[in-house]
Every structure is written in structure tokens, then in C-alpha cells.
Design an enzyme around this catalytic site. Structure first.
Site, PDB file in Angstrom:
ATOM      1  N   TRP A 131       0.820  -1.208   0.000  1.00 28.16           N
ATOM      2  CA  TRP A 131       0.000   0.000   0.000  1.00 28.16           C
ATOM      3  C   TRP A 131       0.853   1.256   0.000  1.00 28.16           C
ATOM      4  O   TRP A 131       0.413   2.310  -0.472  1.00 28.16           O
ATOM      5  CB  TRP A 131      -0.994  -0.031   1.166  1.00 28.16           C
ATOM      6  CG  TRP A 131      -2.003  -1.118   0.944  1.00 28.16           C
ATOM      7  CD1 TRP A 131      -2.141  -2.279   1.646  1.00 28.16           C
ATOM      8  CD2 TRP A 131      -2.972  -1.181  -0.108  1.00 28.16           C
ATOM      9  NE1 TRP A 131      -3.138  -3.053   1.115  1.00 28.16           N
ATOM     10  CE2 TRP A 131      -3.667  -2.404   0.035  1.00 28.16           C
ATOM     11  CE3 TRP A 131      -3.316  -0.325  -1.153  1.00 28.16           C
ATOM     12  CZ2 TRP A 131      -4.683  -2.793  -0.839  1.00 28.16           C
ATOM     13  CZ3 TRP A 131      -4.332  -0.708  -2.019  1.00 28.16           C
ATOM     14  CH2 TRP A 131      -5.005  -1.929  -1.858  1.00 28.16           C
ATOM     15  N   ASP A 142      -1.106   6.802   6.402  1.00 30.77           N
ATOM     16  CA  ASP A 142      -2.248   5.964   6.069  1.00 30.77           C
ATOM     17  C   ASP A 142      -2.482   5.015   7.234  1.00 30.77           C
ATOM     18  O   ASP A 142      -1.689   4.100   7.484  1.00 30.77           O
ATOM     19  CB  ASP A 142      -1.954   5.188   4.787  1.00 30.77           C
ATOM     20  CG  ASP A 142      -3.083   4.252   4.379  1.00 30.77           C
ATOM     21  OD1 ASP A 142      -4.070   4.132   5.127  1.00 30.77           O
ATOM     22  OD2 ASP A 142      -2.958   3.618   3.311  1.00 30.77           O
ATOM     23  N   LYS A 192     -12.190  -1.260   7.806  1.00 32.42           N
ATOM     24  CA  LYS A 192     -11.424  -2.236   8.568  1.00 32.42           C
ATOM     25  C   LYS A 192     -11.707  -2.106  10.068  1.00 32.42           C
ATOM     26  O   LYS A 192     -12.135  -3.051  10.696  1.00 32.42           O
ATOM     27  CB  LYS A 192      -9.938  -2.084   8.259  1.00 32.42           C
ATOM     28  CG  LYS A 192      -9.628  -2.238   6.760  1.00 32.42           C
ATOM     29  CD  LYS A 192      -8.192  -2.005   6.442  1.00 32.42           C
ATOM     30  CE  LYS A 192      -7.928  -1.968   4.937  1.00 32.42           C
ATOM     31  NZ  LYS A 192      -8.246  -3.232   4.250  1.00 32.42           N
TER      32      LYS A 192
END
Length: 361
Positions: A102, A172, A196
Site C-alpha cells: 500500500w 495511512d 477495517k
């Protein structure tokens, strides 16, 4: 109905009590004669829901008053592109610390707009560690430094907030936000897809220090301007109201359960159970991440061969343990232990792992 233990990396498991409350309120919210998903986002009913969600998230995470909070449509990848447009001049240098899949995605999103400098990377060792802070080669004139707090696929997590000096730190936090106490003041900006730890897919949270909004950034449409969204309380256009409402219910559930301190305790216990099952298996299971960088949220692990990986996924599903197949980028098995997964889920997985090894080891 019996709900299975869901180890999905996202969209992830949600608290059963939240889903039941949403079910009860689906046809009619709070005596209003209509569902919350049918009401105007600028009407008093939804405005109250939005304001409560903002207040609850601030309380849950401990967000200072000098930070704005945005609830925006889409996922974290969209926010990755907007970072450069809002906070860096065209061609200005931005520093990225690369620790997994990511992080690479984040770099891809900003490459058209800025000069990306990879200040440190663990790619050469397969993303099994976090580069030591004293090896980072930071740029003195960078617009910001970016990290991925937790790599969902590679299972690597920053366990401490790195000191990057006067340059603002952007992070992030999609897969670890609200999983333990966090000092927001150490960051210039935090962003997270909700799907999440915070709620359903389709809405993202951005937490940004207000003084950074004074930066001119780059030419961009109004809809891509964080300042415009802040000025309209995240309602510059029609927001994903159902997703926002559902995230608000998750915030209330977390606060009622004891807040981030309690979830830190639960998450540590869950991770210890699964890592204990891996480390105690005599090599039948293996996790390749350096122990000090192991994620509490996402635990990838591998069996001796791919045939056993497939059998493990099939048998675990039959045992009521869902979504344990590893990401295609790395293969193997992956257990995601987000806030809404109870400790009993990790206990059931550890017991299954022991039984599977006994039968197939």
C-alpha cells in the site's frame, strides 16, 4: 442464525450489535417516518447524526481542536492522490517511506504531481521489516513525509511514531486506526478507509491539522479541495450517508466497550494467540516478518506447500473461520484481527491451527 468468525482484511467484520441496530432502524430512523438513508444530508436529522459521529470520533481517538475531521466518499487510495494536490506545489519533493504494497500504491497516486523521493524502503528484503529510522534519507525541503502505519498485505506495522523533524508527517492508518491509543498531534495528517476498524466500505476519514490547509497546493477542482470540504462540514456534495451513519454506530460501540485502551488490550491478546500458534508450530507455520515489526492487525503466514494452503482455507471455512486466504500478492494465509473480531475468534483460529497441524503435519 450463527455468525462465523470473519477474518476478512476488508470489507471487514462489523460488531453484531451495530448490525442489529442498523437493521432495526433500516425502515424508519428515530420515529422520522423514513430511513436515514432516504433523508436529505442537509436535513436536521442527518446533520445531527453527522455531528454526533464527529464528536464521538474525536473523543474516541483524542483529536485536538486544531485538527479538522472529514468524512469523504471512497477509499484511502483517493485520499492518497489528494495529498499531493492539496499540500505540495507542482514538482515539489515529497518523502515516502516504503514498507509494503500500500506504500507502493500511495506513491503511484502522487507520481503525476510531485517529485517522489523514497527516503527509505524495505522492498529489497521482501517487506519483512521497517527500515531503521537512522537510515532514512529525508529531504530538508519536502512538503511532507508519508508512511503507511500498517501494511495490510505484508503484515508490517509501525509500533512507534517516527520523528521526522519540522516536516509534517502524513500517515495511512486505514488498517490500524483506533486499535490502540494514538497521539494525533505528532501527525500533520492521518487518513483511513473506514472498512477495517471504523465501519463499512465507502467512506474515508481524514484528520488534518488546520494550519496545513493554508497551503495553496496545486490547481484542482473544488471537489478535490480539502478546504472546501472542511468549509461545508464534509457536505460539499452528497456524502455516503448510510456509511457515515453506520460508522457513527461503530464509534458509539467502541466507546461503550471501553475505548481504544480496551481495544489495545484485546488486539494484543488476539495477536499473541495467533503468533503463538505460528511460533509454537516448529516450522509448520511460518511468519516472515521481523518480530519487532509484526502487525497486530494483519498476520500473514505460510504452510509447507501450496496444497496445504488451499486445504487450510477450505477446512477453516467449514469450521466457521472465514476469509483466511492470503492476498494474491504474497499468497499463503492471512488472518485480520480488527477491533470487531472478538478474542474468541483468535482463540478458535489458534485451536484450529493446532488441530490442522496434528492432522496434516
Amino acid at each position: 442464525m450463527t455468525r462465523a468468525f470473519n477474518f476478512s482484511a476488508g470489507p471487514a467484520t462489523l460488531p453484531e450489535s451495530v448490525l442489529r441496530k442498523a437493521q432495526e432502524e433500516m425502515l424508519e430512523w428515530n420515529g422520522a417516518g423514513a430511513s436515514i438513508v432516504e433523508m436529505s444530508h442537509r436535513g436536521p436529522e442527518f446533520m445531527a447524526v453527522a455531528a454526533q459521529a464527529d464528536a464521538d470520533l474525536r473523543r474516541l481517538i483524542g483529536i485536538p481542536d486544531d485538527y479538522a475531521v472529514l468524512f469523504l466518499a471512497g477509499g484511502a487510495t483517493t485520499q492518497q492522490a489528494l495529498l499531493a494536490l492539496n499540500f505540495a506545489q507542482p514538482g515539489q519533493t515529497v518523502d515516502y517511506v516504503l514498507t509494503g504494497h500500500w506504500g507502493k500504491t500511495a506513491i503511484k497516486q502522487v507520481t503525476p504531481y510531485v517529485n517522489v523521493h523514497i527516503a527509505a524502503s524495505s522492498e529489497a528484503n521482501g517487506f519483512h521489516d521497517i527500515p531503521a529510522r537512522d537510515t532514512w534519507q529525508l529531504s530538508a525541503d519536502a512538503a511532507y513525509v508519508h508512511i503507511t502505519a500498517n501494511e495490510t498485505i505484508h503484515g508490517v506495522e509501525f509500533r512507534d511514531t517516527p520523528d521526522v523533524g519540522q516536516v509534517p508527517l502524513f500517515a495511512d492508518f486505514s488498517s490500524s486506526i483506533a486499535s490502540e491509543p494514538l497521539d494525533v498531534s505528532k501527525y500533520g495528517l492521518i487518513y483511513a478507509g473506514a472498512q477495517k476498524n471504523l465501519g463499512p466500505v465507502g467512506v474515508s476519514v481524514v484528520i488534518v491539522r488546520r494550519d496545513l490547509l493554508a497551503r495553496s497546493g496545486q490547481p484542482r477542482a473544488d471537489i478535490f479541495d480539502y478546504r472546501s470540504h472542511v468549509g461545508r462540514d464534509s457536505m460539499l456534495n452528497t456524502p455516503p450517508t448510510w456509511n457515515w451513519y453506520l460508522a457513527g454506530l461503530v464509534f458509539q460501540w467502541m466507546l461503550a466497550e471501553g475505548g481504544v485502551e480496551e481495544f489495545a488490550r484485546r488486539n494484543a491478546a488476539k495477536a499473541a494467540l495467533v503468533y503463538g500458534a505460528i511460533d509454537g508450530a516448529g516450522g509448520f507455520y511460518r511468519n516472515e516478518v521481523v518480530p519487532a515489526a509484526r502487525s497486530r492487525m494483519n498476520i500473514p503466514f505460510f504452510l509447507p506447500d501450496d496444497t496445504l494452503n488451499a486445504r487450510f482455507v477450505s477446512e477453516s471455512k467449514a469450521a466457521g473461520l472465514l476469509a483466511l486466504k492470503g492476498h494474491a500478492a504474497v499468497g499463503g494465509i492471512r488472518a485480520s484481527l480488527y477491533n470487531a473480531l472478538p478474542v474468541e475468534g483468535a482463540q478458535a483460529l489458534a485451536a484450529f491451527m493446532a488441530d490442522f497441524q496434528q492432522r496434516h503435519g
